[in-house]
Design an enzyme around this catalytic site. Sequence first.
Site, PDB file in Angstrom:
ATOM      1  N   LYS A   1       0.805  -1.227   0.000  1.00 37.68           N
ATOM      2  CA  LYS A   1       0.000   0.000   0.000  1.00 37.68           C
ATOM      3  C   LYS A   1       0.839   1.279   0.000  1.00 37.68           C
ATOM      4  O   LYS A   1       0.366   2.330  -0.423  1.00 37.68           O
ATOM      5  CB  LYS A   1      -0.964  -0.004   1.193  1.00 37.68           C
ATOM      6  CG  LYS A   1      -2.100  -1.019   1.048  1.00 37.68           C
ATOM      7  CD  LYS A   1      -3.098  -0.907   2.185  1.00 37.68           C
ATOM      8  CE  LYS A   1      -4.208  -1.936   2.038  1.00 37.68           C
ATOM      9  NZ  LYS A   1      -5.267  -1.751   3.024  1.00 37.68           N
TER      10      LYS A   1
ATOM     11  N   GLY B   1      -5.097   0.163  19.267  1.00 32.07           N
ATOM     12  CA  GLY B   1      -4.081  -0.163  18.275  1.00 32.07           C
ATOM     13  C   GLY B   1      -3.437   1.094  17.735  1.00 32.07           C
ATOM     14  O   GLY B   1      -4.013   2.201  17.831  1.00 32.07           O
TER      15      GLY B   1
ATOM     16  N   GLY C   1      -1.325   0.685  14.640  1.00 32.90           N
ATOM     17  CA  GLY C   1      -0.730   0.221  13.386  1.00 32.90           C
ATOM     18  C   GLY C   1      -1.215   1.095  12.236  1.00 32.90           C
ATOM     19  O   GLY C   1      -1.759   2.195  12.450  1.00 32.90           O
ATOM     20  N   GLY C   2      -1.039   0.584  11.012  1.00 35.74           N
ATOM     21  CA  GLY C   2      -1.398   1.354   9.823  1.00 35.74           C
ATOM     22  C   GLY C   2      -2.873   1.729   9.798  1.00 35.74           C
ATOM     23  O   GLY C   2      -3.226   2.877   9.478  1.00 35.74           O
TER      24      GLY C   2
HETATM   25  P1  NAP Z   1      -0.601  -3.547  12.005  1.00 36.85           P
HETATM   26  O1  NAP Z   1      -0.086  -2.323  11.339  1.00 36.85           O
HETATM   27  O2  NAP Z   1       0.220  -4.774  12.012  1.00 36.85           O
HETATM   28  O3  NAP Z   1      -0.925  -3.143  13.538  1.00 36.85           O
HETATM   29  C1  NAP Z   1      -1.321  -4.123  14.464  1.00 36.85           C
HETATM   30  C2  NAP Z   1      -1.749  -3.482  15.776  1.00 36.85           C
HETATM   31  O4  NAP Z   1      -2.233  -4.536  16.634  1.00 36.85           O
HETATM   32  C3  NAP Z   1      -0.615  -2.794  16.542  1.00 36.85           C
HETATM   33  O5  NAP Z   1      -1.136  -1.668  17.208  1.00 36.85           O
HETATM   34  C4  NAP Z   1      -0.190  -3.877  17.555  1.00 36.85           C
HETATM   35  O6  NAP Z   1       0.366  -3.348  18.748  1.00 36.85           O
HETATM   36  C5  NAP Z   1      -1.544  -4.487  17.878  1.00 36.85           C
HETATM   37  N1  NAP Z   1      -1.411  -5.838  18.403  1.00 36.85           N
HETATM   38  C6  NAP Z   1      -1.052  -6.953  17.722  1.00 36.85           C
HETATM   39  N2  NAP Z   1      -1.039  -8.025  18.547  1.00 36.85           N
HETATM   40  C7  NAP Z   1      -1.391  -7.560  19.778  1.00 36.85           C
HETATM   41  C8  NAP Z   1      -1.572  -8.176  21.043  1.00 36.85           C
HETATM   42  N3  NAP Z   1      -1.382  -9.482  21.213  1.00 36.85           N
HETATM   43  N4  NAP Z   1      -1.949  -7.408  22.091  1.00 36.85           N
HETATM   44  C9  NAP Z   1      -2.147  -6.078  21.937  1.00 36.85           C
HETATM   45  N5  NAP Z   1      -2.014  -5.427  20.754  1.00 36.85           N
HETATM   46  C10 NAP Z   1      -1.632  -6.162  19.682  1.00 36.85           C
HETATM   47  O7  NAP Z   1      -2.030  -4.003  11.408  1.00 36.85           O
HETATM   48  P2  NAP Z   1      -3.064  -3.126  10.561  1.00 36.85           P
HETATM   49  O8  NAP Z   1      -2.727  -3.249   9.129  1.00 36.85           O
HETATM   50  O9  NAP Z   1      -3.165  -1.784  11.176  1.00 36.85           O
HETATM   51  O10 NAP Z   1      -4.429  -3.960  10.779  1.00 36.85           O
HETATM   52  C11 NAP Z   1      -5.107  -3.919  12.022  1.00 36.85           C
HETATM   53  C12 NAP Z   1      -6.446  -4.654  11.952  1.00 36.85           C
HETATM   54  O11 NAP Z   1      -7.312  -4.044  11.014  1.00 36.85           O
HETATM   55  C13 NAP Z   1      -6.354  -6.128  11.558  1.00 36.85           C
HETATM   56  O12 NAP Z   1      -7.157  -6.885  12.438  1.00 36.85           O
HETATM   57  C14 NAP Z   1      -6.967  -6.178  10.182  1.00 36.85           C
HETATM   58  O13 NAP Z   1      -7.656  -7.390   9.923  1.00 36.85           O
HETATM   59  C15 NAP Z   1      -7.978  -5.043  10.266  1.00 36.85           C
HETATM   60  N6  NAP Z   1      -8.336  -4.518   8.934  1.00 36.85           N
HETATM   61  C16 NAP Z   1      -9.639  -4.547   8.551  1.00 36.85           C
HETATM   62  C17 NAP Z   1     -10.023  -4.079   7.315  1.00 36.85           C
HETATM   63  C18 NAP Z   1     -11.467  -4.131   6.913  1.00 36.85           C
HETATM   64  O14 NAP Z   1     -11.773  -3.803   5.758  1.00 36.85           O
HETATM   65  N7  NAP Z   1     -12.362  -4.482   7.809  1.00 36.85           N
HETATM   66  C19 NAP Z   1      -9.064  -3.542   6.441  1.00 36.85           C
HETATM   67  C20 NAP Z   1      -7.732  -3.511   6.847  1.00 36.85           C
HETATM   68  C21 NAP Z   1      -7.383  -4.009   8.093  1.00 36.85           C
HETATM   69  P3  NAP Z   1       1.944  -2.957  18.841  1.00 36.85           P
HETATM   70  O15 NAP Z   1       2.080  -1.635  18.161  1.00 36.85           O
HETATM   71  O16 NAP Z   1       2.218  -2.896  20.295  1.00 36.85           O
HETATM   72  O17 NAP Z   1       2.679  -4.069  18.143  1.00 36.85           O
END
Ligand code: NAP
Length: 287
Positions: A71, A131, A133-134
């Site tokens: 992305k 959270g 993340g991205g």
């Molecule tokens: P990412 O950048 O990898 O960020 C992951 C986040 O989750 C970080 O804040 C991380 O905390 C936290 N995390 C992971 N494991 C954890 C744990 N065991 N305990 C506490 N916090 C934890 O991921 P992302 O791309 O932002 O995606 C995040 C979510 O959005 C995913 O579930 C994805 O499926 C969802 N999503 C949904 C859609 C949709 O259309 N519905 C689209 C895109 C994404 P740290 O910073 O401390 O590591």
Amino acid sequence: MKIDGYTRVCGVMGNPVEHTMSPAIHNTLAQALGENLVYIPFHVPAGHAGDAVRGAYALNLLGMNVTVPYKRDVVPFLKEIDPLAETIGAVNTLVRTEGGFKGYNTDMPGLYRAMSEDGVGIEGEDVLILGAGGVARAVAILAVRKGARRILILNRTLEKAQRIAREVNGLAPAGVQPASALALEECASLPGDRYLAIQATNVGMFPKTEDAVIEETAFYRKVHTGYDLVFNPPRTRFMALVEENGGRAFGGLKMLLYQGIIAYELWTGAQVDAGLAEKAKEAMHIS
Ligand code: NAP
């Protein structure tokens, strides 16, 4: 479906891409609207995002979706970028224009359209984001743009939440600093008492469906509406905990659906109504 010399091609590039539900959305829309268009997945090997964008343009593709991990990587290969995608720093949709692709981000408009349809507003709300993340960062940008009163970002790694809070405050109207950061373990002692909580961590995703990022009842009592961006499973433990404590809960499937629908509308100029959106949702086979 008839494929002939006039068939237009769209697709999604990612790595991995094999699990994608986007072909179900777009091919259902194309069939229902009578468009001569097919949508297919493209597995792009590491280091080839630019080749894929240039190749797609050379092959006359009408549009592309871009998923993890490309992305950000596609941005230098675009002719133009939409201002929202530029602010978010991530592009998930490429639209064919004269001389190259224009990049958009339909994830946040998709979330906003899903929330609007569910009767969930952001303006004036105390928005709590789980959270950093991205996706959480993009949600925080959406919240400040849509006039949230307060934006509280809770994350396991506090520094990441603090960085997003600083960025978001930089986007707020002059003199207003709506965003602040808190460590996840402080979740039981939140300042306010009525939050719209958006769950943007990976916790609770299949196959670890029994997990929730927060278990404390004291936290859930302060949540009037919980929006989990996890879409598989469609009903998460976070959603169950919100409801058990008297709140309304929604899952991430509708966001996924609408990010796709908005991309389709950008490519074709079609308007997808609620009935057709429901048909595309059924085609995703998780409801
Ligand atoms: P990412 O950048 O990898 O960020 C992951 C986040 O989750 C970080 O804040 C991380 O905390 C936290 N995390 C992971 N494991 C954890 C744990 N065991 N305990 C506490 N916090 C934890 O991921 P992302 O791309 O932002 O995606 C995040 C979510 O959005 C995913 O579930 C994805 O499926 C969802 N999503 C949904 C859609 C949709 O259309 N519905 C689209 C895109 C994404 P740290 O910073 O401390 O590591």
